[in-house]
Design a protein around this motif. Structure first.
Motif, PDB file in Angstrom:
ATOM      1  N   LEU A 142     -39.173  49.768  96.814  1.00  0.00           N
ATOM      2  CA  LEU A 142     -38.007  49.397  97.622  1.00  0.00           C
ATOM      3  C   LEU A 142     -36.956  48.674  96.800  1.00  0.00           C
ATOM      4  O   LEU A 142     -35.767  48.669  97.159  1.00  0.00           O
ATOM      5  CB  LEU A 142     -38.444  48.519  98.798  1.00  0.00           C
ATOM      6  CG  LEU A 142     -39.365  49.174  99.833  1.00  0.00           C
ATOM      7  CD1 LEU A 142     -39.604  48.219 101.002  1.00  0.00           C
ATOM      8  CD2 LEU A 142     -38.787  50.490 100.347  1.00  0.00           C
ATOM      9  N   SER A 188     -35.565  49.571  94.289  1.00  0.00           N
ATOM     10  CA  SER A 188     -34.563  50.503  93.751  1.00  0.00           C
ATOM     11  C   SER A 188     -33.385  50.693  94.704  1.00  0.00           C
ATOM     12  O   SER A 188     -32.354  51.247  94.314  1.00  0.00           O
ATOM     13  CB  SER A 188     -35.208  51.854  93.452  1.00  0.00           C
ATOM     14  OG  SER A 188     -35.681  52.467  94.657  1.00  0.00           O
ATOM     15  N   TYR A 189     -33.513  50.243  95.964  1.00  0.00           N
ATOM     16  CA  TYR A 189     -32.432  50.380  96.940  1.00  0.00           C
ATOM     17  C   TYR A 189     -31.477  49.187  96.850  1.00  0.00           C
ATOM     18  O   TYR A 189     -31.926  48.051  96.665  1.00  0.00           O
ATOM     19  CB  TYR A 189     -32.991  50.456  98.363  1.00  0.00           C
ATOM     20  CG  TYR A 189     -33.765  51.714  98.670  1.00  0.00           C
ATOM     21  CD1 TYR A 189     -33.108  52.868  99.106  1.00  0.00           C
ATOM     22  CD2 TYR A 189     -35.150  51.753  98.546  1.00  0.00           C
ATOM     23  CE1 TYR A 189     -33.819  54.021  99.406  1.00  0.00           C
ATOM     24  CE2 TYR A 189     -35.866  52.905  98.836  1.00  0.00           C
ATOM     25  CZ  TYR A 189     -35.197  54.036  99.265  1.00  0.00           C
ATOM     26  OH  TYR A 189     -35.897  55.174  99.553  1.00  0.00           O
ATOM     27  N   ILE A 195     -32.205  46.676 101.600  1.00  0.00           N
ATOM     28  CA  ILE A 195     -33.516  46.999 102.162  1.00  0.00           C
ATOM     29  C   ILE A 195     -33.545  46.547 103.621  1.00  0.00           C
ATOM     30  O   ILE A 195     -33.388  45.360 103.911  1.00  0.00           O
ATOM     31  CB  ILE A 195     -34.645  46.298 101.382  1.00  0.00           C
ATOM     32  CG1 ILE A 195     -34.596  46.666  99.902  1.00  0.00           C
ATOM     33  CG2 ILE A 195     -36.009  46.653 101.980  1.00  0.00           C
ATOM     34  CD1 ILE A 195     -35.466  45.783  99.029  1.00  0.00           C
ATOM     35  N   HIS A 218     -36.173  51.180 105.710  1.00  0.00           N
ATOM     36  CA  HIS A 218     -36.896  51.598 104.514  1.00  0.00           C
ATOM     37  C   HIS A 218     -38.390  51.296 104.648  1.00  0.00           C
ATOM     38  O   HIS A 218     -39.207  51.872 103.931  1.00  0.00           O
ATOM     39  CB  HIS A 218     -36.329  50.873 103.285  1.00  0.00           C
ATOM     40  CG  HIS A 218     -34.870  51.126 103.064  1.00  0.00           C
ATOM     41  ND1 HIS A 218     -33.884  50.330 103.608  1.00  0.00           N
ATOM     42  CD2 HIS A 218     -34.226  52.110 102.397  1.00  0.00           C
ATOM     43  CE1 HIS A 218     -32.696  50.800 103.272  1.00  0.00           C
ATOM     44  NE2 HIS A 218     -32.875  51.877 102.543  1.00  0.00           N
TER      45      HIS A 218
END
Length: 292
Positions: free
Chosen positions: A106, A108-109, A112, A220
């Protein structure tokens, strides 16, 4: 009296209880708009009986009457029918898997969003907040915490719990891989433990009914632990479809250890990620007939 009609004794207590429970469910749906008809019958009956006893109604029929004629009782009735029982870092291995396997993905987002469905009194909401804080992700995360019961939500928003829980919760925290002191996240006064307000700043509490309400947000990660076990199979499939439609492609779903997606109509829409801990991932490629 019709000689063919059954008497009270002929019907039997079990049958009378079934009738009472059915009438209570119908009253809740028609009077207040809450549908409990797809809840697991044995679990629902147990909670309805407990509620009737706690409100000194005598019988389920007495509870039905008060539910119809005293709408101010609704928050208490809903709280009694929900299951506001949890712990901080309940099932530590699950939270360790979230810490070590899910949060790094997560990360990488840029933002979130997490939906905690059936948040009860908020223990798992704050457990998540601590994981996010320690991963350096809390500032770009938002937790949407929902429950059927407004009384449970109020309790969760206050973040106040018995101080006697601190020792067990500290052990749970350490078992998740926590390296700080759990005491850093709360203060104690008058035998009460109060969660630090910094863990509440990115949490939105809201009422939501998994039976009748629609998609709550685009998430997510969805957590709904130890709620589906109280639902019938069709209602479990309905809730899982709701979670699927709420998740981004590749988003994560975390269920209770006694729950799974195996027999749901939406099973093909989820891939096992850490099946022993009941963590799944929404499939990147949609299953035939599923919502894109």
């Amino acid at each position: 009296m019709d000689p063919e009609s059954p008497s009270h004794d002929d019907i039997g207590e079990a049958a009378l209880t079934d009738i009472e429970l059915e009438l209570f469910v119908r009253a809740m749906q028609r009077r207040h708009g809450y549908d409990f008809s797809q809840y697991a019958p044995a679990s629902l009956l147990r909670r309805v009986r407990q509620l009737a006893n706690s409100l000194e109604c005598g019988t389920i029929s007495g509870l039905t009457s008060r539910t119809l004629h005293q709408p101010e009782l609704l928050p208490r009735v809903l709280e009694g029918l929900s299951v506001p029982v949890s712990d901080m870092f309940r099932d530590p291995r699950v939270f360790r898997a979230l810490r070590e396997q899910v949060l790094p993905i997560l990360a990488s987002y840029p933002r979130i969003d997490i939906w905690q469905a059936g948040c009860a009194h908020g223990e798992e909401v704050y457990s998540l907040a601590i994981l996010l804080e320690e991963a350096g992700l809390y500032e770009r995360s938002h937790i949407f915490a929902t429950d059927l019961s407004t009384r449970a939500l109020q309790h969760a928003q206050e973040g106040i719990y018995p101080a006697r829980e601190a020792q067990q919760w500290s052990r749970n925290y350490i078992a998740t891989g926590g390296t700080r002191s759990f005491a850093d996240y709360y203060s104690v006064r008058y035998n009460l433990l109060k969660i630090d307000k910094r863990l509440r700043r990115n949490v939105t509490f809201a009422q939501h009914n998994l039976v009748s309400d629609k998609v709550f947000c685009e998430a997510h990660l969805v957590l709904c632990r130890n709620v589906l076990i109280y639902f019938s199979n069709p209602l479990q499939s309905h809730a899982l479809a709701l979670f699927r439609d709420s998740l981004v492609r590749g988003g994560f779903l975390c269920l209770g250890l006694r729950e799974s997606t195996d027999f749901a109509t939406t099973a093909a829409d989820f891939d096992p990620f850490d099946e022993p801990q009941r963590i799944y991932r929404r499939s990147i490629h949609p299953a035939a007939g599923s919502k894109a």
